[in-house]
Design an enzyme around this catalytic site. Structure first.
Site, mmCIF file in Angstrom:
data_model
loop_
_atom_site.group_PDB
_atom_site.id
_atom_site.type_symbol
_atom_site.label_atom_id
_atom_site.label_comp_id
_atom_site.label_asym_id
_atom_site.label_seq_id
_atom_site.Cartn_x
_atom_site.Cartn_y
_atom_site.Cartn_z
ATOM 1 N N GLU A 1 91.802 -34.430 -35.517
ATOM 2 C CA GLU A 1 93.116 -35.224 -35.542
ATOM 3 C C GLU A 1 94.340 -34.509 -35.655
ATOM 4 O O GLU A 1 95.085 -34.383 -36.160
ATOM 5 C CB GLU A 1 93.085 -36.096 -36.927
ATOM 6 C CG GLU A 1 91.957 -37.048 -36.599
ATOM 7 C CD GLU A 1 91.883 -38.035 -38.043
ATOM 8 O OE1 GLU A 1 92.329 -37.739 -38.835
ATOM 9 O OE2 GLU A 1 91.229 -39.049 -37.801
ATOM 10 N N GLU B 1 84.291 -40.493 -35.688
ATOM 11 C CA GLU B 1 84.608 -41.282 -36.833
ATOM 12 C C GLU B 1 84.829 -42.624 -36.781
ATOM 13 O O GLU B 1 85.601 -42.905 -35.794
ATOM 14 C CB GLU B 1 85.771 -40.647 -37.563
ATOM 15 C CG GLU B 1 85.732 -38.894 -38.169
ATOM 16 C CD GLU B 1 86.780 -38.487 -38.628
ATOM 17 O OE1 GLU B 1 87.380 -39.191 -39.550
ATOM 18 O OE2 GLU B 1 87.155 -37.391 -38.667
HETATM 19 C C1 BG6 Z 1 89.950 -39.059 -40.866
HETATM 20 C C2 BG6 Z 1 89.769 -37.809 -41.459
HETATM 21 O O1 BG6 Z 1 91.408 -39.354 -40.479
HETATM 22 O O2 BG6 Z 1 89.702 -40.346 -41.922
HETATM 23 C C3 BG6 Z 1 88.455 -37.687 -42.301
HETATM 24 O O3 BG6 Z 1 89.456 -37.084 -40.014
HETATM 25 C C4 BG6 Z 1 88.790 -38.716 -43.251
HETATM 26 O O4 BG6 Z 1 88.704 -36.300 -42.899
HETATM 27 C C5 BG6 Z 1 88.843 -40.057 -42.570
HETATM 28 O O5 BG6 Z 1 87.941 -38.732 -44.434
HETATM 29 C C6 BG6 Z 1 88.915 -41.123 -43.669
HETATM 30 O O6 BG6 Z 1 90.035 -41.090 -44.141
HETATM 31 P P1 BG6 Z 1 89.823 -41.201 -46.111
HETATM 32 O O7 BG6 Z 1 91.278 -41.062 -46.530
HETATM 33 O O8 BG6 Z 1 89.525 -42.554 -46.392
HETATM 34 O O9 BG6 Z 1 88.903 -40.260 -46.530
#
Ligand code: BG6
Length: 488
Positions: free
Chosen positions: A191, A385
């Site tokens: 990101e 993701e």
């Molecule tokens: C993404 C990141 O933006 O979102 C991850 O690359 C992160 O590292 C994921 O864990 C989810 O966000 P959060 O804040 O719910 O962990």
């Protein structure tokens, strides 16, 4: 008859980041990383990520003086460092073809400035990759996922200083040399666009060391350094690993106009152009003209060194990867209701429901993103993701997470539609296939996994792993290469 399966050799799997799973923050010669400074604050509104992620010189000093992990959940993660065999076995049981994981820079170079790597750190990742090879799990490796040596952050104010490019290149070179025989797919920066949303986590920038009016200028310069580093590392991988594939990684923040009022459409267009800009540079090898114009209009100058333009142009990426969790709307109405998303605050879309953390659930937005990105760049895509953070509770000794299954099911159907319409999607890795520490809030209670880890926000628990209902569901999806989606 319509083919209900995903393409042959589709890479199904999951994604994790070292700082959110490994723990062992001070084991095996590992140095302090920026992630080790991230605090869990029990008494604040957990929808406000910025309250958790804001770091000052003072909070760093306090964190450095504290040698426990009590308020620093990323220091303990889920102890993957000692559980990796068990966890990889569970992923294999689910049928994983791939696992996206990252390498902690501070395990290899504890302060970032050593000339020789820490062999104990290398040994750990070698063991992980060997085990993955044995289990036939294809690694997708992120070189920088929200962590860097704290020493570089303190000494240089992170990526603002050009010297960090050399340090990162040295680290990446070691990873490519030593792990290249196991790893074909590489991502440079997780990101990369997030540098403006949380400059410390992404780039080690301690904002209070800079005059407020100079902050934006410095962040752009740091971002430029990351673009250059990414291009240099892409070149290194291509030279040293013959069949390697290097990708960029973008937070796909799909934005819709709240209304069809032309001003809402214009504002939305700008938001989406800004979001794509980071991939533009890495795919096309140059800054988009309108973005540069906008930056200049705001009085910002990015300092290019002599060969920078050439480095960017000659070392573009092979594929595009992105995270997708939610979408948001945009409006000219400053009073429009807002809701949190992935480290953003967006306008609420009346057509969507939200997770407990306020993130708007939008499977169709994933399909739209896939079509938009493929049409724009014409390169293979990976969703690296996707998932929903939720509170899971045991009921009769099991976790019946039908909400998670529903979330994935709808997203997978939209992926399939995009593929059937011609999008070249080659991989899907759900975020946090095993519960892990949240990046934004450092909570454990915000769970993403198909596998439950028995540890709470305060680190209490047995760290035992349990299969949720979604575990068996995802297993079936992979086993049937997606066909199961259309049963019943
Ligand atoms: C993404 C990141 O933006 O979102 C991850 O690359 C992160 O590292 C994921 O864990 C989810 O966000 P959060 O804040 O719910 O962990």
């Amino acid at each position: 008859m319509t083919n209900l399966k995903f393409p042959e050799n589709f890479l199904w799997g999951g994604a994790v980041a070292a700082n959110q799973i490994e723990g062992a923050w001070n084991v095996g010669g590992k140095g302090l990383s920026v992630a080790d400074m991230a605090t869990y604050k029990p008494n604040i509104d957990n929808k406000d990520y910025s309250a958790h992620m804001t770091i000052t010189s003072e909070s760093i000093a306090e964190a450095m003086a504290d040698e426990t992990d009590t308020f620093f959940p990323k220091r303990r993660g889920i102890d993957f460092y000692h559980h990796y065999k068990e966890d990889l076995a569970l992923f294999t049981e689910m049928g994983f073809k791939t696992l996206r994981l990252s390498i902690a820079w501070t395990r290899i170079f504890p302060t970032g400035e050593e000339l020789e790597p820490n062999e104990e750190g290398i040994k750990f990742y070698e063991s992980v990759f060997k085990e993955m090879k044995r289990l036939n799990i294809e690694p997708i490796v992120t070189l920088s996922h929200y962590e860097m040596p704290l020493a570089l952050s303190i000494k240089y104010n992170g990526w603002i200083d050009r010297r960090v490019v050399d340090d990162f290149t040295r680290f990446s070179d070691v990873c490519i040399e030593r792990f290249g025989k196991y790893v074909k797919y590489w991502l440079t920066f997780n990101e990369i666009d997030s540098i403006f949303r949380h400059p410390f986590t992404t780039a080690g920038i301690i904002s209070d060391k800079i005059k407020e009016e100079d902050l934006e200028q410095n962040i752009y310069q740091a971002l430029h350094h990351q673009f250059i580093a990414s291009a240099i590392v892409t070149k290194l991988a291509h030279e040293k690993i013959p069949d390697s594939q290097v990708g960029c990684m973008l937070t796909k923040l799909m934005t819709y106009p709240l209304t069809c009022a032309p001003i809402d459409v214009e504002l939305t267009l700008k938001k989406n152009l800004e979001n794509n800009f980071y991939a533009d540079v890495q795919v096309k090898g140059e800054y988009p003209k309108m973005i540069l114009k906008d930056i200049t209009n705001r009085g910002i100058t990015i300092k290019f060194e002599e060969h920078d333009a050439q480095i960017l142009k000659e070392n573009t990426v092979d594929f595009i990867s992105f995270s997708y969790y939610m979408s948001m709307a945009e409006s000219a109405d400053t009073n429009a209701e807002r809701t949190p998303g992935n480290t953003v605050l967006g306008v609420k879309n009346p057509y969507l429901s939200s997770t407990d953390w306020g993130w708007q659930i939008d499977p169709k937005g994933l399909k739209i993103s896939l079509i938009e990105l493929y049409d724009r760049y014409n390169l293979p895509l990976m969703i690296v993701e996707n998932g929903m953070g939720a509170v899971d509770v045991f009921d009769d000794g099991a976790i019946h997470d039908e909400y998670r299954i529903a979330y994935f099911k709808e997203h997978f159907k939209q992926m399939k539609e995009a593929i059937d319409e011609g999008v070249d999607l080659i991989a899907y890795t759900s975020w946090g296939p095993i519960d892990l520490v949240s990046a934004g809030t450092s909570q454990m209670s915000k769970r993403y996994g198909f596998i439950y880890v028995d540890v709470d926000d305060e680190g209490k628990g047995t760290y035992e792993r349990y299969k949720k209902d979604s575990f068996y569901w995802y297993q079936k999806i992979i086993e049937t290469n997606g066909e199961e989606l259309f049963n019943n």
